[in-house]
Design an enzyme around this catalytic site. Structure first.
Site, PDB file in Angstrom:
ATOM      1  N   ASP A 191      35.057  73.190  39.766  1.00 51.08           N
ATOM      2  CA  ASP A 191      35.127  71.744  39.882  1.00 51.08           C
ATOM      3  C   ASP A 191      36.305  71.200  39.073  1.00 51.08           C
ATOM      4  O   ASP A 191      36.976  71.943  38.341  1.00 51.08           O
ATOM      5  CB  ASP A 191      33.794  71.156  39.380  1.00 51.08           C
ATOM      6  CG  ASP A 191      33.335  69.971  40.212  1.00 51.08           C
ATOM      7  OD1 ASP A 191      34.188  69.297  40.792  1.00 51.08           O
ATOM      8  OD2 ASP A 191      32.113  69.726  40.255  1.00 51.08           O
ATOM      9  N   ASP A 217      31.610  63.540  46.954  1.00 48.25           N
ATOM     10  CA  ASP A 217      30.305  64.135  47.267  1.00 48.25           C
ATOM     11  C   ASP A 217      29.627  63.484  48.475  1.00 48.25           C
ATOM     12  O   ASP A 217      29.553  62.255  48.579  1.00 48.25           O
ATOM     13  CB  ASP A 217      29.363  64.000  46.075  1.00 48.25           C
ATOM     14  CG  ASP A 217      29.862  64.789  44.877  1.00 48.25           C
ATOM     15  OD1 ASP A 217      30.986  65.322  44.919  1.00 48.25           O
ATOM     16  OD2 ASP A 217      29.124  64.857  43.889  1.00 48.25           O
TER      17      ASP A 217
END
Ligand code: GLA
Length: 403
Positions: A150, A208
């Site tokens: 990430d 997301d």
């Protein structure tokens, strides 16, 4: 050959042999398929959940349908030990990651894990910046097969991102184990252009996914159609080993998810979930389910286990669908397949039923074809040069058009 020459040649050959790893651009010839902890379970994860999910993947027929990975997302970490080795949370994973990976592997599955290219992850836990080599060796020693890496808490610029991802890819390559690198910088630094160069295999295209069709509250959540729209222009970057990660499938969440229910994620209709599966397959995205695999409804199984739509996702030609038509009401996509046929998708983005026509010649596929409806599992036309029919609001009809 004298003895010392023999010994040094043998040593060289054996070191070449043991360090021989799959070239990074051959690690994922097809989009990875599996199940990820985050969107439903968030931090409520532990080794029992992972074991039960592995069992359910096998018993529910998901493994046999192609779902292979169990991806443990953020909030598994327990900090570092005195030698700075990253360790799992001892309460969540009392038997450690190696034992868990062994269990997952014994089921014919693979295990993925999560870290971040900064000091802290998005959830605020221990990440890998400055410890890339050590963490990669640790992951390899546990038997990890995939790393989602990430980019929270890291500098905005692209040069730093490239450098940090390259550092981790090199560390994975030096770890002695084949470990796929999933780059998760949300498409903010044109990762599709440099993913392969730095040693990654897939690139997130969006922020997301939320469990919704569309971001109507304008809070920055990404619905299914929003992600289709940001990913469609990236089709030309897709090729075997380089996949557009459109984030997790929200099929089966029905508004009950953890993070996927934020920012307006109220849930979708089955038609919309089927569209997500259709478009993620058309666009060659990895397929990461995130529902509770221990209790899956028949209708969710129908969507997630449809072999004909999965075959399109996994097609070895590895091309993504190209968007041929886009207007305020509908979109039409075409994906060439390895056997010379084409997958054609008609997506109704409007709020009313439409009668749509796919004229194959106009879409670049001249000739007469058999048209197979991959959701109805039947041929719907023979010797046809077009398909005309109804598409319900937010529905996607998918056809394989073949000689
Ligand atoms: C970011 C990622 C998500 C998830 C969380 C974990 O938001 O985009 O997919 O991994 O971090 O904290």
């Amino acid at each position: 050959m004298n003895k010392s020459l023999f010994l040094s040649t043998a040593l060289l050959l054996s070191s070449l042999f043991t360090s021989a790893q799959t070239p990074r651009n051959q690690l994922t010839p097809r989009p990875p398929m599996g199940w990820m902890t985050w969107n439903l379970f968030q931090g409520n994860i532990n080794e029992q959940l992972i074991r039960e999910t592995a069992d359910a993947m096998v018993e529910g027929g998901f493994r046999d349908a192609g779902y292979e990975y169990i991806f443990i997302d953020d909030l598994w970490q327990g900090g570092r030990d005195r030698q700075n080795n990253i360790i799992p949370d001892p309460e969540k994973f009392p038997n450690g990651m190696k034992a868990l990976a062994d269990y997952v592997h014994s089921k014919g599955l693979k295990l993925g894990i999560y870290s971040d290219a900064a000091q802290l992850t998005c959830g605020g836990w221990t990440a890998s910046l400055g410890f890339e080599e050590q963490d990669a060796r640790t992951f390899a020693s546990w038997g990890i097969d995939y790393l989602k890496y990430d980019y929270c808490n890291a500098p905005e610029d692209s040069a730093t991102a490239r450098h940090r991802y390259r550092t981790m890819a090199n560390a994975l390559q030096n770890s002695g184990r084949d470990i796929v690198l999933g780059i998760c910088e949300w498409g903010q630094r044109q990762c599709e252009e440099w993913c392969e160069e730095v040693g990654g295999q897939l690139w997130r295209t969006s922020y997301d996914v939320r469990d919704m069709w569309k971001d109507i509250v304008k809070e920055g959540g990404m619905g299914i159609i929003d992600i289709v729209n940001v990913t469609a222009p990236l089709a030309k970057y897709v090729r075997p080993g380089q996949w557009p990660d459109m984030d997790m499938l929200v099929v089966g969440l029905n508004g009950t998810g953890g993070p996927s229910s934020d920012l307006g994620g109220v849930g979708c209709t089955q038609t919309e979930y089927q569209t997500q599966m259709s478009m993620w397959c058309m666009m060659a995205s990895p397929l990461a389910m995130t529902n509770d695999l221990r209790k899956v409804s028949e209708d969710d199984r129908r969507i997630l286990l449809n072999p004909e739509i999965i075959a399109i996702n996994q097609d070895v030609l590895g091309k993504a669908a190209e968007r041929k038509v886009m207007n305020d009401n509908y979109q039409i996509f075409v994906r060439p397949l390895a056997d010379g046929s084409h997958a054609v998708a008609l997506l109704n983005t409007s709020e009313k039923p439409l009668t749509l026509t796919a004229d194959f010649a106009v879409l670049g596929i001249s000739g007469k074809y058999t048209v197979r409806d991959v959701w109805q599992h039947k041929d719907v036309a023979r010797n046809a040069s077009k398909w005309k029919g109804h598409v319900m609001p937010h529905e996607t009809r998918v056809f394989v058009v073949k000689k």
